[in-house]
Design a protein around this motif. Structure first.
Motif, PDB file in Angstrom:
ATOM      1  N   UNK A 194       5.890  -5.032 -13.716  1.00 33.89           N
ATOM      2  CA  UNK A 194       5.988  -3.579 -13.650  1.00 33.89           C
ATOM      3  C   UNK A 194       4.651  -2.973 -13.244  1.00 33.89           C
ATOM      4  N   UNK A 195       4.698  -2.173 -12.195  1.00 32.15           N
ATOM      5  CA  UNK A 195       3.512  -1.470 -11.708  1.00 32.15           C
ATOM      6  C   UNK A 195       3.970  -0.193 -11.029  1.00 32.15           C
ATOM      7  N   UNK A 196       3.303   0.933 -11.322  1.00 31.27           N
ATOM      8  CA  UNK A 196       3.707   2.213 -10.743  1.00 31.27           C
ATOM      9  C   UNK A 196       2.517   3.168 -10.770  1.00 31.27           C
ATOM     10  N   UNK A 197       2.568   4.234  -9.968  1.00 29.02           N
ATOM     11  CA  UNK A 197       1.441   5.168  -9.913  1.00 29.02           C
ATOM     12  C   UNK A 197       1.453   6.160 -11.067  1.00 29.02           C
ATOM     13  N   UNK A 207       4.396   6.499   5.672  1.00 34.94           N
ATOM     14  CA  UNK A 207       4.646   5.413   4.741  1.00 34.94           C
ATOM     15  C   UNK A 207       5.381   4.294   5.460  1.00 34.94           C
ATOM     16  N   UNK A 208       5.106   3.058   5.052  1.00 38.22           N
ATOM     17  CA  UNK A 208       5.745   1.913   5.679  1.00 38.22           C
ATOM     18  C   UNK A 208       7.171   1.754   5.172  1.00 38.22           C
ATOM     19  N   UNK A 217      11.037   1.671  -1.763  1.00 39.71           N
ATOM     20  CA  UNK A 217       9.957   2.173  -0.912  1.00 39.71           C
ATOM     21  C   UNK A 217       9.936   3.695  -0.978  1.00 39.71           C
ATOM     22  N   UNK A 218       9.656   4.216  -2.149  1.00 40.02           N
ATOM     23  CA  UNK A 218       9.731   5.665  -2.354  1.00 40.02           C
ATOM     24  C   UNK A 218       8.360   6.317  -2.457  1.00 40.02           C
ATOM     25  N   UNK A 219       7.302   5.545  -2.355  1.00 38.13           N
ATOM     26  CA  UNK A 219       5.969   6.083  -2.609  1.00 38.13           C
ATOM     27  C   UNK A 219       5.265   6.481  -1.315  1.00 38.13           C
ATOM     28  N   UNK A 247      -2.657   1.732  -2.992  1.00 35.88           N
ATOM     29  CA  UNK A 247      -1.714   2.443  -2.127  1.00 35.88           C
ATOM     30  C   UNK A 247      -0.348   1.778  -2.242  1.00 35.88           C
ATOM     31  N   UNK A 248       0.600   2.467  -2.901  1.00 40.78           N
ATOM     32  CA  UNK A 248       1.953   1.925  -3.054  1.00 40.78           C
ATOM     33  C   UNK A 248       2.794   2.110  -1.811  1.00 40.78           C
TER      34      UNK A 248
END
Length: 253
Positions: A194-197, A207-208, A217-219, A247-248
């Motif tokens: 688990x990792x999030x901003x 965004x890629x 890919x919502x960040x 950078x997410x």
């Protein structure tokens, strides 16, 4: 990462706080004397009003005395005093030597230094560590400038010199990461990593994989403060970590 020759204004502010901390002495040159004006009618002269003696301004405190807390932001560290005032900021794009020297003043000592060789998918790097904090400076070539100059990773809520650490929401390393995910509305995976901003800075590009499923890919393509689980550390107190910048919105290897 790449070296920097031009420092940002915020680093200049930090360097100023690290100086002797004395107010500037007044200019010893007396002001020019004006020619006397014409004489007015006779009569007793009125004495000038009494003037209070000037009060000397107190010397500003050095950074390593004034700073008691670091707030981890997407593109800089906020250095705060006991009242919660931001007395200076320290950009992750600062020259690594200036960044580390400033933290050495704040943390009351020099870090341990480790040189790490490069590999197939990463550049050589220098790692600076204090209790509870690591600063990484990877030495990517100038033509391959993909991110900011240094990264910071905090594993404990109180680090060297008794300095406390948190995100803007007050989340500290070691706090309950699942509860923080629920607070921010982030998905939680019972199995897996688990990792999030915690906080995201301004967008720096497209965004890629924007055509992919936005549930993953919502960040934004932006620097962020990452909070994540920590595994494999021999210290059982290390459970959740604050990392910046991350950078997410782009792919990582």
């Amino acid at each position: 990462m790449r070296g920097r020759t031009t420092l940002t204004a915020v680093v200049t502010a930090v360097a100023t706080l690290l100086l002797a901390g004395c107010v500037a002495a007044p200019d010893p040159t007396p002001p020019p004397t004006q020619s006397p004006g014409p004489t007015v009618s006779a009569g007793p002269a009125t004495p000038p009003p009494a003037t209070a003696a000037p009060i000397a301004a107190p010397d500003p405190a050095p950074v390593d005395v004034a700073v008691v807390h670091l707030t981890v932001r997407p593109e800089q560290l906020d250095l705060e005093n006991a009242r919660g005032d931001v007395v200076a900021t320290l950009s992750y794009d600062a020259d690594a030597e200036v960044f580390v020297d400033t933290l050495s003043q704040v943390l009351g000592g020099d870090p341990a230094v480790e040189e790490r060789p490069g590999g197939h998918e990463w550049f050589p790097s220098t790692r600076y560590t204090w209790p509870g904090l690591a600063v990484a400076d990877d030495h990517e070539p100038e033509e391959y400038s993909s991110d900011m100059n240094v990264t910071v990773s905090f594993t404990h809520p109180v680090i060297a010199n008794g300095i406390s650490v948190s995100t803007v929401q007050g989340f500290r390393p070691g706090d309950d990461l699942q509860a923080f995910a629920e607070e921010l509305g982030e998905d939680w995976h019972e199995t897996g990593y688990n990792s999030f901003p915690a906080e995201t800075g301004p967008e720096i590009g497209e965004r890629m994989y924007s055509e992919w499923d936005d549930t993953y890919w919502k960040y934004a393509n932006a620097n962020a403060v990452a909070v994540h689980e920590w595994g494999g550390d021999p210290d059982p107190s290390v459970t959740s970590v604050i990392l910046a910048p991350w950078n997410f919105g782009i792919g990582h290897v």
